[in-house]
Design an enzyme around this catalytic site. Structure first.
Site, PDB file in Angstrom:
ATOM      1  N   SER A 143      -9.592  22.208  -3.128  1.00  0.00           N
ATOM      2  CA  SER A 143      -9.387  23.653  -2.945  1.00  0.00           C
ATOM      3  C   SER A 143     -10.695  24.272  -2.469  1.00  0.00           C
ATOM      4  O   SER A 143     -11.775  23.701  -2.675  1.00  0.00           O
ATOM      5  CB  SER A 143      -8.992  24.274  -4.289  1.00  0.00           C
ATOM      6  OG  SER A 143      -9.044  25.682  -4.214  1.00  0.00           O
ATOM      7  N   TYR A 156      -9.414  25.604 -13.589  1.00  0.00           N
ATOM      8  CA  TYR A 156      -8.965  25.129 -12.272  1.00  0.00           C
ATOM      9  C   TYR A 156     -10.178  24.916 -11.361  1.00  0.00           C
ATOM     10  O   TYR A 156     -10.326  23.851 -10.749  1.00  0.00           O
ATOM     11  CB  TYR A 156      -8.011  26.160 -11.665  1.00  0.00           C
ATOM     12  CG  TYR A 156      -7.468  25.823 -10.295  1.00  0.00           C
ATOM     13  CD1 TYR A 156      -6.366  24.986 -10.143  1.00  0.00           C
ATOM     14  CD2 TYR A 156      -8.039  26.360  -9.140  1.00  0.00           C
ATOM     15  CE1 TYR A 156      -5.852  24.696  -8.883  1.00  0.00           C
ATOM     16  CE2 TYR A 156      -7.541  26.068  -7.876  1.00  0.00           C
ATOM     17  CZ  TYR A 156      -6.439  25.235  -7.754  1.00  0.00           C
ATOM     18  OH  TYR A 156      -5.937  24.942  -6.496  1.00  0.00           O
TER      19      TYR A 156
END
Ligand code: NAD
Length: 255
Positions: A143, A156
């Site tokens: 990401s 995350y």
């Protein structure tokens, strides 16, 4: 075709980016093992798309954080297609809470799926690839948050940052076996994982203002990059993250 005769496992491939990856890989000639969690029909749509793309696919239920289920995922793939050439660690989850209130169980669940999962899958896949002796490809769907902080999303972000160093280390360690390891770092891609933002026009507008290209990315665009990294043409590429984010990481605000 860019992946003729290849065999690929794509984790978390019942939805979103994983589904697009499975469909694109199949369209490029790869046989695809569609890993999924949840009810047995969860992967039906992906299998349908693989068939429509003229490809071959099987569905395997395996929680990527569970070592015996990961071992079974590799075994079933090799039993069905005879070998394994590409692993895409795509499965990932997020729960958002202010850091001061973040529940430990949710932190642990995120670490289990987003970090332990890629570790276990990469290890099992690499053992199979080393045994075959013909190299291989490991691609992690990371990401922009392997670099970019995001308040309320600390676990995350931490797992994606860890995935960067897992990738870099494995790239060096597995290079003698001709196994390449790379990350793809998507920005805002229109999938179920961002359902909260997609359903909130104010949040969506704020997000779009952060993206120089001013739009969501499409899962298919991530898949196009993954197809290239999985192909023979990418044989000299290892140890890096390739961002696909509409310029989000380069946004400099009003200055
Ligand atoms: P998604 O929610 O559609 O996909 C995640 C998939 O992972 C789901 O199919 C889910 O069932 C599966 N999964 C969850 N836990 C699992 C487990 N224990 N074992 C196996 N599978 C499991 O969302 P997505 O956007 O397609 O996300 C795919 C990947 O892309 C994730 O790693 C995510 O972090 C990453 N990503 C997405 C975006 C985005 O904007 N959509 C941006 C950056 C990174």
């Amino acid at each position: 075709m860019k992946l003729p005769g290849k065999v690929a496992i794509i984790t978390g491939a019942a939805t979103g980016i994983g589904q697009a990856l499975a469909t694109a890989f199949a369209g490029e000639g790869a046989a695809v093992a569609v890993d999924y969690v949840g009810p047995s029909g969860a992967s039906d749509q992906t299998l349908k798309q693989i068939k429509a793309a003229g490809g071959r696919g099987i569905a395997v239920a395996a929680d990527v954080s569970n070592p015996s289920q990961v071992a079974a995922l590799i075994d079933e793939t090799v039993r069905a297609f005879g070998r394994l050439d590409v692993l895409v660690n795509n499965a990932g989850i997020e729960f958002k809470h202010p850091f001061l209130e973040f529940p430990l169980e949710q932190f642990q669940k995120i670490v289990a799926v987003n970090l332990q999962g890629p570790f276990l899958c990469a290890q099992a896949a690499a053992r199979q690839m080393v045994q075959q002796g013909a190299g291989g490809r490991i691609i992690n769907i990371s990401s922009v948050h392997e670099d970019l902080p995001m308040p309320t999303n600390a676990p995350y972000c931490a797992t994606k940052g860890a995935l960067r160093m897992l990738m870099r280390t494995l790239a060096v360690e597995l290079a003698p076996h001709k196994i390449t390891v790379n990350n793809i770092g998507p920005g805002a891609i229109y999938t179920p994982i961002d359902a909260d933002v997609e359903a909130n026009p104010a949040m969506e507008a704020a997000l779009m203002a952060e993206i120089p290209l001013g739009r969501w990315g499409h899962p298919r665009e991530v898949a196009n990059l993954a197809v290239f990294l999985a192909s023979d043409e990418a044989g000299y590429i290892t140890g890096s993250t390739y961002f696909i984010d509409g310029g989000m990481l380069r946004q400099s605000g009003s200055l």
